[in-house]
Design an enzyme around this catalytic site. Structure first.
Site, PDB file in Angstrom:
ATOM      1  N   ARG A 240     -12.310  -3.992   1.615  1.00 10.38           N
ATOM      2  CA  ARG A 240     -12.334  -3.175   2.826  1.00 10.38           C
ATOM      3  C   ARG A 240     -12.308  -4.112   4.030  1.00 10.38           C
ATOM      4  NH1 ARG A 240     -10.983   0.344   0.021  1.00 10.38           N
ATOM      5  NH2 ARG A 240     -11.934   2.392  -0.309  1.00 10.38           N
ATOM      6  N   GLU A 269      -7.763   1.174  10.266  1.00  8.57           N
ATOM      7  CA  GLU A 269      -6.476   1.465   9.622  1.00  8.57           C
ATOM      8  C   GLU A 269      -5.982   2.827  10.097  1.00  8.57           C
ATOM      9  OE1 GLU A 269      -7.017   1.107   5.385  1.00  8.57           O
ATOM     10  OE2 GLU A 269      -7.526  -1.016   5.525  1.00  8.57           O
ATOM     11  N   HIS A 288      -2.741  -1.503   2.953  1.00 13.77           N
ATOM     12  CA  HIS A 288      -3.722  -0.917   2.015  1.00 13.77           C
ATOM     13  C   HIS A 288      -3.019  -0.255   0.811  1.00 13.77           C
ATOM     14  CE1 HIS A 288      -8.017   0.977   1.767  1.00 13.77           C
ATOM     15  NE2 HIS A 288      -7.530   0.715   0.573  1.00 13.77           N
TER      16      HIS A 288
HETATM   17  C1  DGY Z   1      -9.829   2.583  -3.327  1.00 14.37           C
HETATM   18  O1  DGY Z   1      -9.617   3.241  -4.342  1.00 14.37           O
HETATM   19  O2  DGY Z   1     -10.936   2.452  -2.835  1.00 14.37           O
HETATM   20  C2  DGY Z   1      -8.662   1.940  -2.718  1.00 14.37           C
HETATM   21  O3  DGY Z   1      -8.971   1.161  -1.632  1.00 14.37           O
HETATM   22  C3  DGY Z   1      -7.645   2.999  -2.348  1.00 14.37           C
HETATM   23  O4  DGY Z   1      -6.432   2.491  -2.750  1.00 14.37           O
END
Ligand code: DGY
Length: 325
Positions: A240, A269, A288
């Site tokens: 993240r 984002e 992402h």
């Molecule tokens: C998640 O599953 O947390 C990912 O970041 C989404 O692709």
């Protein structure tokens, strides 16, 4: 006749995935695949929902949850669930679910691809060719850094971290890891060696961030952390954005405190294309896409759907992350 429970899905998902849910519930889906449901619309519609299936980019905070009187389950389409106030949900008896396991290998593949692309300057090289700049084979033309036989330091040794470690072993890398708790299985099976956080940063050629975003990990990678790394280190973030202090990362890259970064995630984002990090030649930036394959995204939707069906039918959810009181 009792009316069917109302289920809110915040993005357009394929009809065939949603059909089993539509059979037992009144399903409303935001009609756009590539545009998020505005927050106020989500909050308004959520008020009468028995279940919500949000994307990882939809904040489901206390404000949203407190206005819901019928809500039983929030089934996130993602393994990370920092977009949801899980304890506020638990206090209200609302189950929160995520989508673990189904995306582990896919996300590990992307993390490794990003690492290779950053180390071997693949994006820069492809652009160089397309722009007609390739005039001759030259000894150091677009020379990058070796990956094989180097040291990878993984921060966050969950399922995805371990899947990345497995790939690193194929490249005969030395694997270090840092995690809140030790992972004896990974140490035994993968030969990964535990290091305290700052020791890992100092020893690694590649620092790979795969830790969930929590109050403890917010801006874990700060100025001090980057200063600890080798000047040749490559930093990869597939977790993240907010785990990183982006200003500190920018300064570390500009001042040569580290060599390069591969980023699949950003604090805000979608990231603004004028964001200073994006302009740097030694940054590979992706939107992402860690889990973005057709197979895996369908598996994630299906699991989120099945979590909702289970709860609405009075069965235990398949992959809950909280225990509502
Ligand atoms: C998640 O599953 O947390 C990912 O970041 C989404 O692709």
């Amino acid at each position: 006749m009792m009316s069917k429970p109302y289920v809110l899905i915040t993005r357009k998902l394929p009809e065939d995935v949603i059909a089993p849910l539509s059979a037992i519930a009144e399903v409303e889906m935001w009609p756009h695949e590539d545009a998020a449901m505005p927050r106020d619309v989500l909050a308004e519609k959520a008020k009468r929902a028995a279940a919500i299936l949000p994307m990882v980019s939809d904040p489901i905070d206390e404000g949203v949850l407190s206005a819901c009187s019928a809500l039983k389950v929030v089934a996130n389409m993602g393994v990370g669930y920092d977009n949801i106030d899980v304890s506020a949900a638990a206090r209200r008896g609302i189950v929160v679910c995520n989508t673990p396991d189904v995306l582990t290998d896919t996300t590990a593949d992307l993390t490794f691809a990003l690492l290779l692309a950053t180390a071997r300057r693949l994006v820069e090289a492809a652009e160089f060719l397309k722009e007609g700049q390739w005039k001759s084979w030259s000894p150091f033309l677009l020379a990058g850094a070796d990956v094989h036989h180097k040291t990878m330091g993984i921060v966050g040794m969950g399922n995805i971290g371990q899947a990345v470690a497995k790939r690193a072993k194929g490249f005969e890398m030395n694997v270090l890891y840092y995690n809140r708790s030790r992972r004896p299985e990974a140490e035994k099976k993968l030969g990964a060696v535990y290091r305290p956080f700052f020791d890992l940063l100092a020893e690694s050629d590649f620092v790979v961030c795969l830790t969930p975003l929590t109050p403890e990990t917010r801006h874990l990678f700060n100025r001090e952390a980057f200063r600890q790394m080798k000047s040749s280190a490559i930093f990869i973030n597939a977790a993240r954005g907010a785990v990183v202090d982006e200003q500190a990362l920018y300064e570390a890259l500009v001042h040569g405190e580290i060599a390069a970064a591969g980023l699949d995630v950003f604090e805000k984002e979608p990231v603004d294309p004028t964001h200073p990090l994006i302009s740097l030649p030694n940054v590979v930036a992706l939107p992402h896409i860690g889990s973005a394959t057709h197979e895996t995204r369908r598996a994630m939707m299906t699991l989120a759907r099945d979590n909702i069906i289970a709860v609405l039918e009075g069965r235990p959810p398949l992959t809950p992350v909280n225990r509502p009181s």
